[in-house]
Scaffold this active site. Structure first.
Site, PDB file in Angstrom:
ATOM      1  N   PRO A   2      35.430  35.397  49.007  1.00  0.00           N
ATOM      2  CA  PRO A   2      35.550  34.939  47.625  1.00  0.00           C
ATOM      3  C   PRO A   2      36.995  34.716  47.226  1.00  0.00           C
ATOM      4  O   PRO A   2      37.813  35.625  47.300  1.00  0.00           O
ATOM      5  CB  PRO A   2      34.939  36.072  46.803  1.00  0.00           C
ATOM      6  CG  PRO A   2      34.187  36.906  47.759  1.00  0.00           C
ATOM      7  CD  PRO A   2      34.867  36.742  49.075  1.00  0.00           C
ATOM      8  N   GLU A   3      37.300  33.499  46.837  1.00  0.00           N
ATOM      9  CA  GLU A   3      38.606  33.181  46.267  1.00  0.00           C
ATOM     10  C   GLU A   3      38.352  32.804  44.805  1.00  0.00           C
ATOM     11  O   GLU A   3      37.254  33.005  44.309  1.00  0.00           O
ATOM     12  CB  GLU A   3      39.258  32.040  47.059  1.00  0.00           C
ATOM     13  CG  GLU A   3      39.427  32.390  48.537  1.00  0.00           C
ATOM     14  CD  GLU A   3      40.141  31.318  49.350  1.00  0.00           C
ATOM     15  OE1 GLU A   3      40.883  30.526  48.758  1.00  0.00           O
ATOM     16  OE2 GLU A   3      39.943  31.287  50.577  1.00  0.00           O
ATOM     17  N   LYS A  59      41.267  36.467  41.497  1.00  0.00           N
ATOM     18  CA  LYS A  59      40.022  36.922  42.113  1.00  0.00           C
ATOM     19  C   LYS A  59      39.473  38.170  41.446  1.00  0.00           C
ATOM     20  O   LYS A  59      38.574  38.806  41.971  1.00  0.00           O
ATOM     21  CB  LYS A  59      40.277  37.202  43.609  1.00  0.00           C
ATOM     22  CG  LYS A  59      40.888  36.018  44.361  1.00  0.00           C
ATOM     23  CD  LYS A  59      41.378  36.421  45.742  1.00  0.00           C
ATOM     24  CE  LYS A  59      42.257  35.329  46.335  1.00  0.00           C
ATOM     25  NZ  LYS A  59      42.909  35.744  47.585  1.00  0.00           N
TER      26      LYS A  59
END
Length: 279
Positions: A2-3, A59
């Site tokens: 996940p970015e 993030k």
DNA sequence: TTTCATGTTCAGCA
DNA sequence: GTGCTGAACATGAA
């Protein structure tokens, strides 16, 4: 993985499915995911609250908690804090039907649930994190929390000039600088490679050697790449065909000139780039 | 069996 | 203080 775009997708997912709902039960299935708070306190702080808002920088995701019953009213509540590490994502289950982000893994629905937030209507929100690099916790003040961690401005809201000045204040190779969350928050390994590819900049170029046009391009592509990904709900398959992301694998070939991509560790991270058109 | 992975943090050294 | 490297964290896929 996940970015920024994925976390933005999670934020919208929470907004869509869970906002305004009262949490009647919190289950911590793996306490190791908790950051700086014992499970009992984490649970006690959240049970009985409504999820009333969301906030994201880079993030990092924060969910506002609002007390529902009279006894708790007026008491300042902490925020729920979530970081998704390398494998985190959310799912929401209602009447036996589970919804997962485009990004999530629906093949083994319960294998890596670390925290479950149960709502009064029997639906629930699951925080999955296979590798336990992610974190869940409580934060009194998101701004202070981010400040203490020296997090830079969000990559999707930072303005052009501050971004360029911040870039120019750094030394070293461009790729590690882009990944430095105190410069700008939200760029991860995959989208850093994508931005550099779109701008035809070699990831090992020194920041000091970049031209004005390079800097302008990096800003434009940072916004484009991240926003395009947000716009497709982080379903990477829907990104433009000329993106590196589709061939970002061993033996992948440049979408422009079909050259075999170079794979190299730069700044400690696996980096893919075209040795011909990036320089 | 070994290597590697998209994130973050820290130790050690220049 | 900055830059750079490598290790650590935990798990599973190849």
């Amino acid at each position: 993985m996940p970015e920024l775009p994925e976390v933005e997708t999670f934020k919208r997912f929470v907004g869509c499915h869970a906002l305004g709902k009262k949490i009647c039960k919190v289950q911590v299935l793996h306490a190791k995911i908790l950051e700086g708070v014992p499970a009992e306190r984490f649970i006690a702080a959240i049970e009985g609250c409504c999820l009333s808002g969301t906030l994201r920088r880079g993030k990092h995701l924060f969910v506002a908690l609002e007390p529902v019953n009279a006894r708790q009213k007026g008491v300042a509540k902490p925020w729920l804090y979530l970081h998704f590490g390398m494998t985190g994502y959310l799912s929401y289950t209602e009447q036996g039907k589970t919804m997962v982000n485009a990004y999530g893994d629906s093949s083994r629905p319960d294998a890596h649930v670390r925290v479950r937030f149960c709502f009064e209507d029997d639906s629930y929100l699951d925080f999955h994190e296979q590798r336990l690099f992610g974190k869940a916790g409580l934060v009194d003040n998101p701004q202070d929390y981010l400040e203490n961690r020296h997090l830079g401005p969000d990559a999707l809201t930072v303005e052009r000039q501050p971004f360029i000045e911040s870039l120019q204040s750094r030394k070293g190779q461009i790729k590690p600088v882009l990944l430095n969350q105190s410069m700008v928050a939200g760029i991860g390994n995959v989208y850093a490679d994508e931005m550099l590819f779109q701008c035809r900049i070699h990831p090992e170029r020194r920041v000091a050697e970049l031209t004005e046009a390079d800097l302008q391009c990096l800003y434009a592509q940072m916004v484009d790449v991240l926003q395009n990904t947000v716009d497709v709900g982080s379903d990477r398959a829907q990104l433009p065909p000329y993106y590196l992301i589709h061939v970002r694998e061993k033996k992948g070939r440049c979408p422009r000139d079909k050259t075999l991509l170079t794979v190299k560790t730069i700044g400690g991270r696996t980096t893919y780039f075209c040795p011909v058109c990036q320089h």
